[in-house]
Design an enzyme around this catalytic site. Sequence first.
Site, PDB file in Angstrom:
ATOM      1  N   HIS A  71       0.810  -1.226   0.000  1.00  0.00           N
ATOM      2  CA  HIS A  71       0.000   0.000   0.000  1.00  0.00           C
ATOM      3  C   HIS A  71       0.837   1.268   0.000  1.00  0.00           C
ATOM      4  CE1 HIS A  71      -3.371  -2.623   1.932  1.00  0.00           C
ATOM      5  NE2 HIS A  71      -3.322  -2.753   0.627  1.00  0.00           N
TER       6      HIS A  71
ATOM      7  N   GLY B 174      -0.890  -9.175  12.860  1.00  0.00           N
ATOM      8  CA  GLY B 174      -1.426  -7.844  13.129  1.00  0.00           C
ATOM      9  C   GLY B 174      -2.287  -7.279  12.032  1.00  0.00           C
ATOM     10  N   THR B 175      -3.066  -8.154  11.393  1.00  0.00           N
ATOM     11  CA  THR B 175      -3.982  -7.630  10.383  1.00  0.00           C
ATOM     12  C   THR B 175      -5.377  -8.190  10.610  1.00  0.00           C
ATOM     13  OG1 THR B 175      -4.472  -7.436   8.021  1.00  0.00           O
ATOM     14  CG2 THR B 175      -3.284  -9.431   8.705  1.00  0.00           C
TER      15      THR B 175
ATOM     16  N   ALA C  93       2.148  -8.849  18.892  1.00  0.00           N
ATOM     17  CA  ALA C  93       3.285  -9.199  18.033  1.00  0.00           C
ATOM     18  C   ALA C  93       4.614  -8.936  18.722  1.00  0.00           C
ATOM     19  CB  ALA C  93       3.197  -8.401  16.736  1.00  0.00           C
TER      20      ALA C  93
HETATM   21  C1  BV8 Z   1      -8.906  -1.905  -4.849  1.00  0.00           C
HETATM   22  C2  BV8 Z   1      -2.904   2.854   2.649  1.00  0.00           C
HETATM   23  C3  BV8 Z   1      -9.735  -1.862  -7.065  1.00  0.00           C
HETATM   24  C4  BV8 Z   1      -3.535   4.183   2.856  1.00  0.00           C
HETATM   25  C5  BV8 Z   1      -4.728   1.233   2.790  1.00  0.00           C
HETATM   26  C6  BV8 Z   1     -16.440  -4.539  -0.511  1.00  0.00           C
HETATM   27  C7  BV8 Z   1     -16.015  -5.820  -0.250  1.00  0.00           C
HETATM   28  C8  BV8 Z   1     -14.675  -6.191  -0.443  1.00  0.00           C
HETATM   29  C9  BV8 Z   1     -13.758  -5.256  -0.908  1.00  0.00           C
HETATM   30  C10 BV8 Z   1     -14.200  -3.989  -1.157  1.00  0.00           C
HETATM   31  C11 BV8 Z   1     -15.518  -3.620  -0.954  1.00  0.00           C
HETATM   32  N1  BV8 Z   1     -15.623  -2.315  -1.265  1.00  0.00           N
HETATM   33  C12 BV8 Z   1     -14.431  -1.852  -1.674  1.00  0.00           C
HETATM   34  C13 BV8 Z   1     -13.560  -2.869  -1.620  1.00  0.00           C
HETATM   35  C14 BV8 Z   1     -12.143  -2.835  -1.991  1.00  0.00           C
HETATM   36  C15 BV8 Z   1     -11.345  -2.163  -0.890  1.00  0.00           C
HETATM   37  C16 BV8 Z   1     -11.523  -2.877   0.434  1.00  0.00           C
HETATM   38  O1  BV8 Z   1     -10.945  -3.923   0.662  1.00  0.00           O
HETATM   39  N2  BV8 Z   1     -12.359  -2.294   1.307  1.00  0.00           N
HETATM   40  C17 BV8 Z   1     -12.581  -2.909   2.596  1.00  0.00           C
HETATM   41  C18 BV8 Z   1     -12.583  -1.846   3.680  1.00  0.00           C
HETATM   42  C19 BV8 Z   1     -13.911  -3.648   2.551  1.00  0.00           C
HETATM   43  N3  BV8 Z   1      -9.970  -2.298  -1.318  1.00  0.00           N
HETATM   44  C20 BV8 Z   1      -9.449  -1.341  -2.085  1.00  0.00           C
HETATM   45  O2  BV8 Z   1     -10.029  -0.331  -2.383  1.00  0.00           O
HETATM   46  C21 BV8 Z   1      -8.065  -1.630  -2.634  1.00  0.00           C
HETATM   47  N4  BV8 Z   1      -8.057  -1.322  -4.025  1.00  0.00           N
HETATM   48  O3  BV8 Z   1      -9.667  -2.780  -4.550  1.00  0.00           O
HETATM   49  O4  BV8 Z   1      -8.852  -1.354  -6.099  1.00  0.00           O
HETATM   50  C22 BV8 Z   1      -9.082  -1.596  -8.352  1.00  0.00           C
HETATM   51  C23 BV8 Z   1      -8.519  -2.649  -9.052  1.00  0.00           C
HETATM   52  C24 BV8 Z   1      -7.925  -2.400 -10.279  1.00  0.00           C
HETATM   53  C25 BV8 Z   1      -7.889  -1.097 -10.777  1.00  0.00           C
HETATM   54  C26 BV8 Z   1      -8.446  -0.046 -10.041  1.00  0.00           C
HETATM   55  C27 BV8 Z   1      -9.047  -0.286  -8.815  1.00  0.00           C
HETATM   56  C28 BV8 Z   1      -7.037  -0.737  -1.960  1.00  0.00           C
HETATM   57  C29 BV8 Z   1      -6.927  -1.097  -0.505  1.00  0.00           C
HETATM   58  C30 BV8 Z   1      -5.749  -0.337   0.102  1.00  0.00           C
HETATM   59  C31 BV8 Z   1      -6.254   0.829   0.890  1.00  0.00           C
HETATM   60  N5  BV8 Z   1      -5.124   1.488   1.566  1.00  0.00           N
HETATM   61  N6  BV8 Z   1      -3.661   1.832   3.353  1.00  0.00           N
HETATM   62  C32 BV8 Z   1      -3.360   4.662   4.269  1.00  0.00           C
HETATM   63  O5  BV8 Z   1      -2.747   3.957   5.091  1.00  0.00           O
HETATM   64  O6  BV8 Z   1      -3.861   5.751   4.535  1.00  0.00           O
HETATM   65  S1  BV8 Z   1      -5.567   0.062   3.649  1.00  0.00           S
HETATM   66  C33 BV8 Z   1      -5.251   0.278   5.293  1.00  0.00           C
HETATM   67  O7  BV8 Z   1      -6.266  -0.410   5.962  1.00  0.00           O
HETATM   68  C34 BV8 Z   1      -3.990  -0.381   5.767  1.00  0.00           C
HETATM   69  O8  BV8 Z   1      -2.935  -0.283   4.848  1.00  0.00           O
HETATM   70  C35 BV8 Z   1      -4.396  -1.793   5.985  1.00  0.00           C
HETATM   71  O9  BV8 Z   1      -4.249  -2.557   4.831  1.00  0.00           O
HETATM   72  C36 BV8 Z   1      -5.843  -1.658   6.254  1.00  0.00           C
HETATM   73  C37 BV8 Z   1      -6.090  -1.832   7.716  1.00  0.00           C
HETATM   74  O10 BV8 Z   1      -6.017  -3.135   7.901  1.00  0.00           O
HETATM   75  P1  BV8 Z   1      -5.065  -3.713   9.040  1.00  0.00           P
HETATM   76  O11 BV8 Z   1      -3.668  -3.410   8.712  1.00  0.00           O
HETATM   77  O12 BV8 Z   1      -5.475  -5.105   9.190  1.00  0.00           O
HETATM   78  O13 BV8 Z   1      -5.394  -2.853  10.320  1.00  0.00           O
HETATM   79  P2  BV8 Z   1      -6.689  -2.942  11.222  1.00  0.00           P
HETATM   80  O14 BV8 Z   1      -6.685  -1.737  12.077  1.00  0.00           O
HETATM   81  O15 BV8 Z   1      -7.872  -3.269  10.386  1.00  0.00           O
HETATM   82  O16 BV8 Z   1      -6.424  -4.231  12.138  1.00  0.00           O
HETATM   83  C38 BV8 Z   1      -5.366  -4.220  13.047  1.00  0.00           C
HETATM   84  C39 BV8 Z   1      -5.273  -5.653  13.537  1.00  0.00           C
HETATM   85  O17 BV8 Z   1      -4.148  -5.721  14.414  1.00  0.00           O
HETATM   86  C40 BV8 Z   1      -6.480  -6.089  14.328  1.00  0.00           C
HETATM   87  O18 BV8 Z   1      -6.852  -7.382  13.926  1.00  0.00           O
HETATM   88  C41 BV8 Z   1      -5.984  -6.091  15.778  1.00  0.00           C
HETATM   89  O19 BV8 Z   1      -6.577  -7.133  16.536  1.00  0.00           O
HETATM   90  C42 BV8 Z   1      -4.527  -6.404  15.587  1.00  0.00           C
HETATM   91  N7  BV8 Z   1      -3.636  -5.890  16.634  1.00  0.00           N
HETATM   92  C43 BV8 Z   1      -3.823  -4.814  17.446  1.00  0.00           C
HETATM   93  N8  BV8 Z   1      -2.745  -4.684  18.261  1.00  0.00           N
HETATM   94  C44 BV8 Z   1      -1.889  -5.695  17.951  1.00  0.00           C
HETATM   95  C45 BV8 Z   1      -2.450  -6.460  16.915  1.00  0.00           C
HETATM   96  N9  BV8 Z   1      -1.834  -7.537  16.395  1.00  0.00           N
HETATM   97  C46 BV8 Z   1      -0.639  -7.879  16.905  1.00  0.00           C
HETATM   98  N10 BV8 Z   1      -0.016  -7.188  17.888  1.00  0.00           N
HETATM   99  C47 BV8 Z   1      -0.621  -6.102  18.435  1.00  0.00           C
HETATM  100  N11 BV8 Z   1      -0.014  -5.424  19.428  1.00  0.00           N
END
Ligand code: BV8
Length: 243
Positions: A110, A178-179, A222
């Site tokens: 990303h 952590g995802t 982690a």
């Molecule tokens: C695309 C950069 C198409 C920016 C990020 C409906 C259904 C399915 C998919 C979609 C939908 N509607 C839209 C979509 C697609 C969409 C998507 O997936 N949406 C989701 C929300 C449903 N995806 C996209 O748009 C992607 N692009 O599909 O394009 C396309 C294709 C071809 C041509 C043109 C277009 C792009 C996705 C990338 C977005 N950018 N980041 C920025 O950072 O500002 S995503 C961003 O959110 C992060 O990078 C990361 O990937 C994501 C967050 O997820 P996590 O990292 O898992 O973090 P989260 O907070 O959710 O969880 C943390 C975890 O850690 C938890 O489980 C917690 O328990 C755990 N934790 C906490 N503490 C600890 C721990 N673990 C270990 N140790 C600890 N101490």
Amino acid sequence: MLQDARGVAVLTGSGISAESGVPTFRDAQTGLWSRYEPQELATPEAFARDPRLVWEWYAWRRELAKQAAPNPGHKALAALEARVPGVVLITQNVDGLHQRAGSQNVTELHGNIMRSKCSVEDIVAESREGDTGVPPSCPNCGAFLRPDVVWFGEALPVRAFEVALEAARGCDLFLSVGTSGLVQPAASLALDALRNGAVIAEVNPNETPLSRYAEYLLQGRAGEVLPALMEAAFERDPGGHGG
Ligand code: BV8
């Protein structure tokens, strides 16, 4: 498994940076940003509507990332890469902490918040010295600069995703750390690994949609679990010859 693995694919998310003080994506964004949904701000539409707000949100997050330090979780993965030849580290994070922890080969799905790019030419660019614009302007064409990260609705960098897919399909151990496994297409990598016969291990204090597919659920932080894993796999058996 770690000692004998031919290929280990590691996918990290914001949870691995939580112990470094970088808020995870789904944590309430603290302070000024608590009233915005990250998914609302991390989009081309938000930037088109209010480039200043989006630029300032990233400037705030960039500062947090700069002030953060890699934690023992990041360092354990750097040690793993040095120890097991077939490790491929893939991250969804944009904070650059894996590189600062010493990981040599990091695939950023990303992008990276420390880099800016021209919002029109889509090439990496930095603002000119003394450019106080918010956002600053591209020195080449004058358009707004934007963070070099993948926003929702934007395609992932092709090469990075190819590397990630190849690693997922070729590994015998897929380590998800952590995802929340909610964001596509990154979240699909674990299932690609599973379909190709890999074993999945998950490091997360909480359950995720991936947990049911994981053979090993290492439920904890982690920063504690990964060093313990390295210790169990390598320190107690310095030869690392299985057993
Ligand atoms: C695309 C950069 C198409 C920016 C990020 C409906 C259904 C399915 C998919 C979609 C939908 N509607 C839209 C979509 C697609 C969409 C998507 O997936 N949406 C989701 C929300 C449903 N995806 C996209 O748009 C992607 N692009 O599909 O394009 C396309 C294709 C071809 C041509 C043109 C277009 C792009 C996705 C990338 C977005 N950018 N980041 C920025 O950072 O500002 S995503 C961003 O959110 C992060 O990078 C990361 O990937 C994501 C967050 O997820 P996590 O990292 O898992 O973090 P989260 O907070 O959710 O969880 C943390 C975890 O850690 C938890 O489980 C917690 O328990 C755990 N934790 C906490 N503490 C600890 C721990 N673990 C270990 N140790 C600890 N101490």
